[in-house]
Design a protein around this motif. Structure first.
Motif, PDB file in Angstrom:
ATOM      1  N   LEU A  25       0.829  -1.209   0.000  1.00 12.80           N
ATOM      2  CA  LEU A  25       0.000   0.000   0.000  1.00 12.80           C
ATOM      3  C   LEU A  25       0.864   1.260   0.000  1.00 12.80           C
ATOM      4  N   MET A  26       1.922   1.256   0.805  1.00 11.77           N
ATOM      5  CA  MET A  26       2.812   2.420   0.848  1.00 11.77           C
ATOM      6  C   MET A  26       3.516   2.605  -0.496  1.00 11.77           C
ATOM      7  N   MET A  27       3.840   1.507  -1.165  1.00 13.40           N
ATOM      8  CA  MET A  27       4.444   1.602  -2.500  1.00 13.40           C
ATOM      9  C   MET A  27       3.481   2.241  -3.491  1.00 13.40           C
ATOM     10  N   ARG A  28       2.252   1.758  -3.494  1.00 14.77           N
ATOM     11  CA  ARG A  28       1.267   2.249  -4.465  1.00 14.77           C
ATOM     12  C   ARG A  28       0.890   3.697  -4.178  1.00 14.77           C
ATOM     13  N   ASN A  29       0.676   4.010  -2.913  1.00 13.91           N
ATOM     14  CA  ASN A  29       0.415   5.385  -2.457  1.00 13.91           C
ATOM     15  C   ASN A  29      -0.767   6.025  -3.179  1.00 13.91           C
ATOM     16  N   GLY A  30      -1.840   5.243  -3.342  1.00  9.80           N
ATOM     17  CA  GLY A  30      -3.055   5.795  -3.912  1.00  9.80           C
ATOM     18  C   GLY A  30      -3.907   6.461  -2.845  1.00  9.80           C
ATOM     19  N   PRO A  31      -5.071   6.949  -3.224  1.00  7.74           N
ATOM     20  CA  PRO A  31      -5.964   7.584  -2.251  1.00  7.74           C
ATOM     21  C   PRO A  31      -6.270   6.639  -1.086  1.00  7.74           C
ATOM     22  N   SER A  32      -6.053   7.087   0.109  1.00 12.41           N
ATOM     23  CA  SER A  32      -6.310   6.370   1.367  1.00 12.41           C
ATOM     24  C   SER A  32      -5.385   5.181   1.603  1.00 12.41           C
ATOM     25  N   ASP A  33      -4.416   4.914   0.693  1.00 12.67           N
ATOM     26  CA  ASP A  33      -3.519   3.767   0.894  1.00 12.67           C
ATOM     27  C   ASP A  33      -2.679   3.925   2.155  1.00 12.67           C
ATOM     28  N   GLN A  34      -2.111   5.122   2.362  1.00 14.35           N
ATOM     29  CA  GLN A  34      -1.265   5.293   3.539  1.00 14.35           C
ATOM     30  C   GLN A  34      -2.082   5.194   4.819  1.00 14.35           C
ATOM     31  N   GLN A  35      -3.264   5.741   4.811  1.00 17.11           N
ATOM     32  CA  GLN A  35      -4.120   5.653   6.000  1.00 17.11           C
ATOM     33  C   GLN A  35      -4.404   4.196   6.343  1.00 17.11           C
ATOM     34  N   ARG A  36      -4.694   3.403   5.311  1.00 20.00           N
ATOM     35  CA  ARG A  36      -4.953   1.981   5.554  1.00 20.00           C
ATOM     36  C   ARG A  36      -3.688   1.286   6.045  1.00 20.00           C
ATOM     37  N   ALA A  37      -2.545   1.602   5.449  1.00 16.02           N
ATOM     38  CA  ALA A  37      -1.284   0.975   5.862  1.00 16.02           C
ATOM     39  C   ALA A  37      -0.972   1.289   7.322  1.00 16.02           C
ATOM     40  N   GLU A  38      -1.174   2.538   7.724  1.00 15.58           N
ATOM     41  CA  GLU A  38      -0.911   2.913   9.113  1.00 15.58           C
ATOM     42  C   GLU A  38      -1.840   2.163  10.059  1.00 15.58           C
ATOM     43  N   ARG A  39      -3.081   1.985   9.654  1.00 11.47           N
ATOM     44  CA  ARG A  39      -4.022   1.224  10.488  1.00 11.47           C
ATOM     45  C   ARG A  39      -3.529  -0.216  10.647  1.00 11.47           C
ATOM     46  N   ILE A  40      -3.116  -0.819   9.546  1.00  9.39           N
ATOM     47  CA  ILE A  40      -2.632  -2.202   9.595  1.00  9.39           C
ATOM     48  C   ILE A  40      -1.410  -2.309  10.501  1.00  9.39           C
ATOM     49  N   LEU A  41      -0.452  -1.408  10.324  1.00 12.00           N
ATOM     50  CA  LEU A  41       0.761  -1.456  11.142  1.00 12.00           C
ATOM     51  C   LEU A  41       0.421  -1.324  12.625  1.00 12.00           C
ATOM     52  N   GLY A  42      -0.521  -0.461  12.949  1.00 14.68           N
ATOM     53  CA  GLY A  42      -0.923  -0.300  14.341  1.00 14.68           C
ATOM     54  C   GLY A  42      -1.531  -1.564  14.917  1.00 14.68           C
ATOM     55  N   VAL A  43      -2.372  -2.234  14.128  1.00 17.72           N
ATOM     56  CA  VAL A  43      -2.987  -3.482  14.598  1.00 17.72           C
ATOM     57  C   VAL A  43      -1.920  -4.556  14.809  1.00 17.72           C
ATOM     58  N   ILE A  44      -0.975  -4.644  13.889  1.00 15.66           N
ATOM     59  CA  ILE A  44       0.097  -5.635  14.038  1.00 15.66           C
ATOM     60  C   ILE A  44       0.898  -5.359  15.308  1.00 15.66           C
ATOM     61  N   LEU A  45       1.246  -4.103  15.531  1.00 16.44           N
ATOM     62  CA  LEU A  45       2.007  -3.743  16.731  1.00 16.44           C
ATOM     63  C   LEU A  45       1.246  -4.106  18.004  1.00 16.44           C
TER      64      LEU A  45
END
Length: 465
Positions: free
Chosen positions: A37-57
């Motif tokens: 998602l961070m690679m693609r960097n489309g609309p809302s991709d980073q927001q979704r990636a940050e959410r995923i990283l937070g859940v994993i942590l």
């Protein structure tokens, strides 16, 4: 992958056969998706990636800086948020997976190197602290050896990340020894102990890619680059483009045909050849074995395959059929035949390694292109110990007490089996053996053939045109 994202949980949904441990919302695989998602960097991709990283942590088991009361899973991660906390007698790889420290920690490290400037400071800090927790848990556990190739390479990167970020000279010393010991094993025979694995060679290339790009020392960078190229040369030598498979033997494999399951080497080759030429299943569904390993591909695309110039078009065509031999260590060696419609590989280990029903080790691996276009396979599925040598289209098999062969022919209703002759469509196998007794059981596509009270079999292969 987008279609498998669950916005309620903040992770990907699992598949029936996501990995070796099917889960409802796979945490490791979601870390790969976040990077994509961070690679693609489309609309809302980073927001979704940050959410995923937070859940994993939130699903990391805490480590307490290596205290005496540290649990064996400290610093690792749940495989899914609904996985219960391991109990005191929890068994590794059943109730938890200690290797998630390295897999997820290294994906965090790559994310920080490439996209750290785009992440909120608090999230960056949490990712760095997570890597530290993974390192502390692993060091305290003392279960890992440099010979555990794919995990050892990734752990070397985590040690480096933690030493550099915290400017910790003691950790840097641990990293230096670990990296040098891991490299020294490879240098002995230009091979890893986890030899010729269609899945774990892919992890090796991932870890080595991190070394060559982000290692903090010249030794890490140069070793990562050099070993990556040597590994690619070995992969190319064992590979048959018409067969879309690596010749065996396989020290660790989850299948016998890369057209039937997702192998990480297939992902890597898929980054340098057209999709139709990649050694991957032609069509994939949620039932495809190890489907979720496909989700590692964005990371591989970013790291880029470092193919030596001498490989040329080896992943598109087989220039010349050939035989080959390799030495893994002082007691293990391999031999193989690579052809356009036939592959055979064997390993010898002085009759010290056996095979059982759950084994990933395949001392005999034979594949052929069948008359119906798919790949037929033959392997040893059960024996206390076996050594296999491939010579001139034959497999010489030495075994202890008993041996069971498993033959798969995807062309229905072509199997004809007796003690000294096996017929599977366009494959003919003549068998010479000193076994006192033999038996077999089959359905329309698979047969198991068992020999007992003997120690030797010679298999002669003929693939009809």
């Amino acid at each position: 992958m987008d279609g498998r994202y669950d916005p309620v949980v903040g992770l990907l949904r699992g598949t029936v056969l996501s990995s070796s441990h099917p889960v409802s919302h796979p945490i490791r695989e979601s870390s790969w998706y976040a990077f994509g998602l961070m690679m693609r960097n489309g609309p809302s991709d980073q927001q979704r990636a940050e959410r995923i990283l937070g859940v994993i942590l939130d699903n990391q088991y805490p480590a307490q800086d290596g205290t005496d009361h540290e649990s064996p899973w400290a610093g690792s991660f749940r495989r899914s948020p609904d996985e219960p906390l391991p109990t005191e007698k929890a068994v590794a790889w059943k109730e938890y997976d200690p290797n998630w420290r390295e897999f997820i920690g290294c994906e965090f490290a790559l994310t920080l190197h490439v996209f750290g400037s785009r992440l909120p400071p608090e999230l960056r800090q949490r990712l760095h602290e997570s890597i530290r927790q993974a390192v502390q848990g692993e060091l305290h556990n003392r279960r890992l050896l440099p010979s555990y190739t794919n995990i050892a390479i990734m752990f070397g990167q985590l040690l480096d990340e933690d030493a550099v970020y915290r400017r910790d000279s003691a950790m840097a010393g641990i990293r230096e020894k670990w990296v040098h010991d891991t490299v020294a094993i490879f240098r002995q025979n230009q091979s890893f102990m986890e030899y010729n694995s269609p899945t774990y060679y892919g992890v090796d290339l991932f870890g080595l890619g991190l070394w060559r790009r982000y290692g903090s020392t010249n030794f890490m960078k140069s070793s990562g680059d050099d070993i990556s190229k040597r590994l690619w040369l070995d992969i190319a030598t064992f590979y048959s483009a018409p067969m879309k498979n690596l010749a065996g033997p396989y020290d660790r494999a989850y299948g016998m045909d890369m057209e039937s399951y997702v192998a990480l080497v297939g992902d890597w080759i898929g980054t340098v050849v057209p999709r139709s030429k990649a050694p991957l299943p032609a069509t994939m569904t949620v039932e495809t074995p190890h489907l979720a390993d496909l989700w590692f591909a964005p990371t591989f695309v970013f790291l880029k395959a470092t193919l030596p110039d001498s490989i040329g078009n080896d992943f598109l065509t087989l220039t010349q059929p050939h035989d080959l031999t390799r030495r893994i260590d002082s007691s293990r060696s391999v031999s193989a035949r690579v052809d356009r419609n036939f592959l055979a590989g064997g390993e010898t280990a002085h009759l010290q390694r056996g095979v059982d029903a759950g084994s990933q080790y395949h001392p005999l691996a034979v594949q052929w292109r069948t008359s119906c276009g798919q790949v037929g396979t033959l392997r040893i599925s059960d024996t206390p110990a076996a050594d296999v040598t491939i010579e001139q289209g034959q497999a010489l098999v030495s075994w202890k007490d008993h041996v069971t062969f498993a033959l798969h022919d995807p062309c229905a209703d072509t199997l004809k089996i007796d003690r000294n002759s096996w017929e599977a469509g366009n494959m003919r196998i003549q068998v010479q053996t000193d076994a006192v007794s033999s038996s077999h059981a089959s359905d329309h596509k698979d047969v198991v053939i068992r020999y007992e009270r003997g120690h030797f079999s010679r298999l002669v292969f003929t693939v009809l045109r």
